[in-house]
Design an enzyme around this catalytic site. Structure first.
Site, short mmCIF file in Angstrom:
data_model
loop_
_atom_site.label_atom_id
_atom_site.label_comp_id
_atom_site.label_asym_id
_atom_site.label_seq_id
_atom_site.Cartn_x
_atom_site.Cartn_y
_atom_site.Cartn_z
N TYR A 135 -6.75 10.34 -14.56
CA TYR A 135 -6.61 10.35 -16.02
C TYR A 135 -7.74 11.16 -16.65
O TYR A 135 -7.50 12.00 -17.52
CB TYR A 135 -6.63 8.92 -16.55
N SER A 192 -10.37 12.34 -24.60
CA SER A 192 -10.94 11.02 -24.36
C SER A 192 -12.45 11.13 -24.23
O SER A 192 -12.96 12.07 -23.61
CB SER A 192 -10.37 10.41 -23.08
#
Length: 254
Positions: A160, A147
């Site tokens: 996350y 990410s």
């Protein structure tokens, strides 16, 4: 000849979103694709159907990656699916895409959420690689989905981002470890993509525009934007690229 003709590819979390986009692209390039899903069998079957209607080959594989026996379950289902098609048990490409999100800020965090995110986002891909090494072809490809949030402070979902940071450090370690077999290991780092994972952030046109503004190209990404880069990394054209994280964010927060 299609770039991936004769290859078998695994895409985890492929029933929707980025995973579905990757599965469809790799099938279009000629691979037999194992479409992994955790909970949505109907969505996985729809992905398989779409691939087959486009002339590709695919089958669904079920395993809930947060479960303690997830890797055993996964490879048992994979073996069965390959055997039904007269293939396997080996494969050539593994795309670790499946992920869970939603940890929230530090004061919202619970131990249960922390454990679930690390089980799905970190433990599962690592052990899928470990247990798959005797099946993965020499010269094979591993792509991990990271990410772009790891490159900036992202307190909105602290756990996350921590899991994706682990993916970023796992990738070059595996690349060095597996290099003697000619296996390349890379990751790609999407920014905001128009998928179900961030649908709660796109409830109004203004909210969608705010997310799009994080990219210097001023739009949200699409699953195809990510899938095209993954398709390159698993092709022979990317044979001299390994241990890298490729930013596919449209210039996130430049």
């Amino acid at each position: 000849m299609s770039a991936l003709a004769g290859k078998t590819a695994i895409v985890t979390g492929a029933s929707r979103g980025i995973g579905r986009g990757i599965a469809e692209r790799l099938a279009r390039d000629g691979a037999l694709v194992a479409v992994h899903y955790g909970r949505s069998e109907a969505a996985a079957r729809e992905t398989v159907r779409a691939i087959e209607e486009a002339g590709g080959r695919a089958f669904a594989v079920h395993a809930e990656l947060e479960e303690p026996d997830a890797v055993d379950t996964f490879y048992a289902a994979l073996d069965a699916g390959l055997a039904e098609r007269g293939a396997g048990p080996g494969f050539d490409i593994l795309v670790n895409n499946a992920a869970a999100s939603g940890s929230g800020r530090i004061h919202e965090l619970t131990g249960e959420v922390f454990d679930r995110l690390f089980a799905i986002n970190v433990k599962a891909p690592l052990f899928l690689v470990q247990r798959g090494l005797d099946r993965l072809s020499d010269g094979g490809r591993i792509v991990n989905i990271s990410s772009a949030a790891t490159k900036r402070a992202f307190p909105e979902s602290v756990t996350y981002v921590m899991t994706k940071g682990a993916v970023d450090t796992m990738t070059p370690a595996l690349a060095k470890e597996l290099a003697p077999r000619g296996i390349t290991v890379n990751s790609v780092a999407p920014g905001y993509v128009a998928t179900d994972m961030n649908a709660h952030r796109r409830t109004t046109p203004e909210a969608s525009a705010a997310l799009a503004a994080h990219s210097v190209l001023n739009r949200l990404g699409t699953p195809a934007d990510i899938a095209d880069v993954v398709a390159f990394l698993v092709s022979d054209d990317a044979r001299w690229i390994t241990g890298q994280c490729v930013d596919v964010s449209g210039g996130y927060k430049l």
